[in-house]
Write a protein that holds these residues in place. Structure first.
Motif, PDB file in Angstrom:
ATOM      1  N   SER A  61       0.828  -1.206   0.000  1.00 25.66           N
ATOM      2  CA  SER A  61       0.000   0.000   0.000  1.00 25.66           C
ATOM      3  C   SER A  61       0.863   1.258   0.000  1.00 25.66           C
ATOM      4  N   TRP A  62       1.908   1.275   0.853  1.00 26.43           N
ATOM      5  CA  TRP A  62       2.803   2.438   0.888  1.00 26.43           C
ATOM      6  C   TRP A  62       3.608   2.555  -0.404  1.00 26.43           C
ATOM      7  N   GLY A  63       4.045   1.411  -0.939  1.00 25.69           N
ATOM      8  CA  GLY A  63       4.778   1.426  -2.202  1.00 25.69           C
ATOM      9  C   GLY A  63       3.943   2.000  -3.326  1.00 25.69           C
ATOM     10  N   ALA A  64       2.665   1.623  -3.363  1.00 23.67           N
ATOM     11  CA  ALA A  64       1.752   2.143  -4.387  1.00 23.67           C
ATOM     12  C   ALA A  64       1.531   3.640  -4.208  1.00 23.67           C
ATOM     13  N   LEU A  65       1.369   4.070  -2.955  1.00 26.74           N
ATOM     14  CA  LEU A  65       1.148   5.493  -2.688  1.00 26.74           C
ATOM     15  C   LEU A  65       2.345   6.333  -3.123  1.00 26.74           C
ATOM     16  N   LEU A  66       3.560   5.780  -2.979  1.00 25.24           N
ATOM     17  CA  LEU A  66       4.784   6.550  -3.224  1.00 25.24           C
ATOM     18  C   LEU A  66       5.498   6.174  -4.521  1.00 25.24           C
ATOM     19  N   HIS A  67       4.830   5.417  -5.390  1.00 21.10           N
ATOM     20  CA  HIS A  67       5.544   4.879  -6.556  1.00 21.10           C
ATOM     21  C   HIS A  67       5.993   5.960  -7.544  1.00 21.10           C
ATOM     22  N   GLU A  68       5.403   7.151  -7.462  1.00 21.36           N
ATOM     23  CA  GLU A  68       5.775   8.208  -8.401  1.00 21.36           C
ATOM     24  C   GLU A  68       6.563   9.355  -7.753  1.00 21.36           C
ATOM     25  N   VAL A  69       7.176   9.126  -6.594  1.00 17.21           N
ATOM     26  CA  VAL A  69       7.931  10.231  -5.964  1.00 17.21           C
ATOM     27  C   VAL A  69       9.040  10.740  -6.879  1.00 17.21           C
ATOM     28  N   GLY A  70       9.594   9.855  -7.711  1.00 19.68           N
ATOM     29  CA  GLY A  70      10.697  10.236  -8.588  1.00 19.68           C
ATOM     30  C   GLY A  70      10.295  11.105  -9.762  1.00 19.68           C
ATOM     31  N   LEU A  71       8.980  11.237 -10.018  1.00 19.77           N
ATOM     32  CA  LEU A  71       8.531  12.107 -11.108  1.00 19.77           C
ATOM     33  C   LEU A  71       8.929  13.558 -10.855  1.00 19.77           C
TER      34      LEU A  71
END
Length: 506
Positions: A363-373
């Motif tokens: 769940s946390w990985g999905a929430l943060l999967h685009e931090v690198g954008l």
């Protein structure tokens, strides 16, 4: 006939601090809204003294540590995994062969050992002090361990600034007093090195300011006991008392000769280094006096466990703050998060790990999967992985950050599974279903549409996964269908199989 009281027994929880100098275990009962400490155990292990110049931990140090854990294991018989937290600090953070120690420890203790970052150690120390020393106003908390020194300013249960510096009584003893000889020159060299470590951060602390200074753990406790034995019954550590203590220490030629009232034989080898570090901290931050707090890392672990049971998990706040910091499209992140959890709930996971814990990490990985954008679109999954691995993330241990980093690294593009990092608490067999789930969720939400997804059935048999979509859905969503075919090719190259079907008329 007499009725017996069948009320349930209070829940017992335990925390172990695998420190560089000593290992500590504390056991507590949750009684009502509070914790009641029922036992404490401590063993001097001198783990940090076993680190060689190549940062490998020698066998003797490992054996001392494992013997101690075997004793602790006796007390923890019958405890459930969710009721025990074990945190390892500086020495296992540094040791290149830490995985060998952890593998051997796993055979002794049936509970995961978390290697925590220095900033997380500082936060938990502060939490332990704050719960046991409920003073009003801002607190400066200082903890000198065997390998590192933590410095935190906080108020109530929240921290304002925290650092962990690579200077401890065991490591500085090796650097400046390795032959056991004591002299003003050695002490001055240790003080200077500590002042240099603090030079870059001292002004940050003095700018924030604080109302009371508190010290925790063994080094500061030992200094306090010596001062009390010398007639300072208030136990307060002051700058002038530290200077006199350093003068007394430098009058001895060797550590073995140290004869100070209140100083134990076990503490003698690292006492001079600890006093030198503390005096440097006093000078760098212009501290007048310090009081001792019995709370420290292990109490912080206990109170956070109790808080997770009853209140909120700090990791939720950390993930939400990170999403805000990097301007994540939270609407899209939550679409992916919802889809990922719906898929993961349909599959059977590999045995050996709590599914709810893995689901939480997903769940946390999905929430943060685009931090690198926030850095750039090309290769953003790699940027995301870097940020999640190396950012300060309160509440997460090093391995949990590595898991999140791994999930977002493999959310798209080629599956270079040989590049996956080695893990100890979590196994690859646990991570593969999480990676597959997140990838499918990312593809299904690739159009970033507000239109809700239909129900998608998932059947997982090891590396072979089957998706069943509504009839005609791929025809109506040609771009998504093309993306799904590309995803199937990525799976095939990795030795996995993704089968995509549509419901039939029957």
């Amino acid at each position: 006939m007499t009725k017996t009281n069948s009320s349930p027994q209070p829940r017992e929880i335990a925390a172990i601090d695998i420190g560089s100098n000593s290992f500590h275990m504390v056991v507590a009962r949750i009684v009502g809204q509070s914790l009641q400490i029922v036992s404490r155990h401590k063993q001097r292990v001198h783990l940090a003294s076993g680190l060689d110049k190549h940062l490998n931990l020698d066998q003797a140090a490992m054996n001392r540590g494992l013997s101690c854990l075997a004793m602790f294991a006796e007390r923890l018989q019958g405890f459930k995994p969710e009721n025990v937290r074990i945190a390892a600090t500086y020495t296992l953070r540094q040791a290149k062969n830490a995985h060998i120690f952890l593998q051997r420890a796993e055979r002794i203790l049936p509970f995961p050992i978390e290697i925590i970052p220095g900033t997380e150690e500082a936060r938990l120390i502060y939490l332990g002090v704050a719960h046991t020393q409920p003073d009003k106003g801002k607190k400066l908390v200082i903890d000198i361990g065997g390998g590192s020194t933590e410095l935190v300013i906080g108020e109530e249960f929240d921290t304002h600034i925290l650092y962990s510096k690579h200077m401890g009584c065991v490591s500085y003893n090796k650097l400046f007093f390795s032959n056991g000889k004591l002299s003003r020159k050695n002490i001055a060299a240790a003080q200077l090195a500590a002042r240099q470590k603090l030079e870059s951060i001292a002004s940050k602390y003095t700018d924030i300011g604080w109302d009371k200074t508190l010290g925790s753990s063994g080094t500061i406790k030992a200094i306090r006991e010596v001062l009390i034995a010398q007639g300072h019954s208030d136990g307060v550590i002051t700058s002038s008392r530290l200077h006199r203590l350093l003068d007394q220490i430098s009058a001895f030629k060797h550590q073995d000769d140290l004869e100070l009232p209140g100083l134990t034989d076990e503490r003698k080898p690292v006492f001079a280094a600890g006093v030198a570090i503390l005096s440097a901290v006093f000078e760098a931050l212009d501290i007048d006096d310090m009081h001792f707090s019995s709370g420290a890392l292990r109490e912080g672990l206990l109170y956070e466990m109790e808080q997770r049971f009853r209140h909120s998990d700090i990791r939720i706040r950390t993930a939400d703050a990170m999403a805000k910091q990097y301007n994540i499209d939270t609407t899209q992140a939550k679409r992916v998060q919802t889809t990922a959890i719906e898929i993961y709930d349909q599959i059977d996971t590999q045995p050996g790990m709590n599914k709810s814990e893995l689901s939480t990490l997903l769940s946390w990985g999905a929430l943060l999967h685009e931090v690198g954008l926030n850095i750039s679109y090309p290769g953003f999954h790699r940027h995301s992985a870097y940020l999640l691995r190396y950012s300060t993330m309160p509440g997460f241990n090093i391995e949990q950050q590595t898991v999140l980093s791994t999930l977002v690294r493999y959310q798209r593009k080629t599956l270079k599974l040989t590049e996956m990092p080695e893990l100890t608490i979590y196994k690859r067999k646990h991570l593969y279903p999480l990676i597959r789930t997140l990838r499918i969720a990312v593809v299904l939400n690739g159009q970033r549409s507000d239109e809700p997804l239909p129900h998608i059935k998932v059947k997982a048999d090891k590396e072979h996964w089957q998706l069943t979509l509504p009839k005609g859905w791929t025809t109506e969503n040609k771009l998504l269908a093309a993306d799904m075919r590309t995803e199937q090719e990525y799976w095939h190259k990795a030795g996995w199989m993704l089968e995509v079907n549509e419901l039939s008329d029957s």
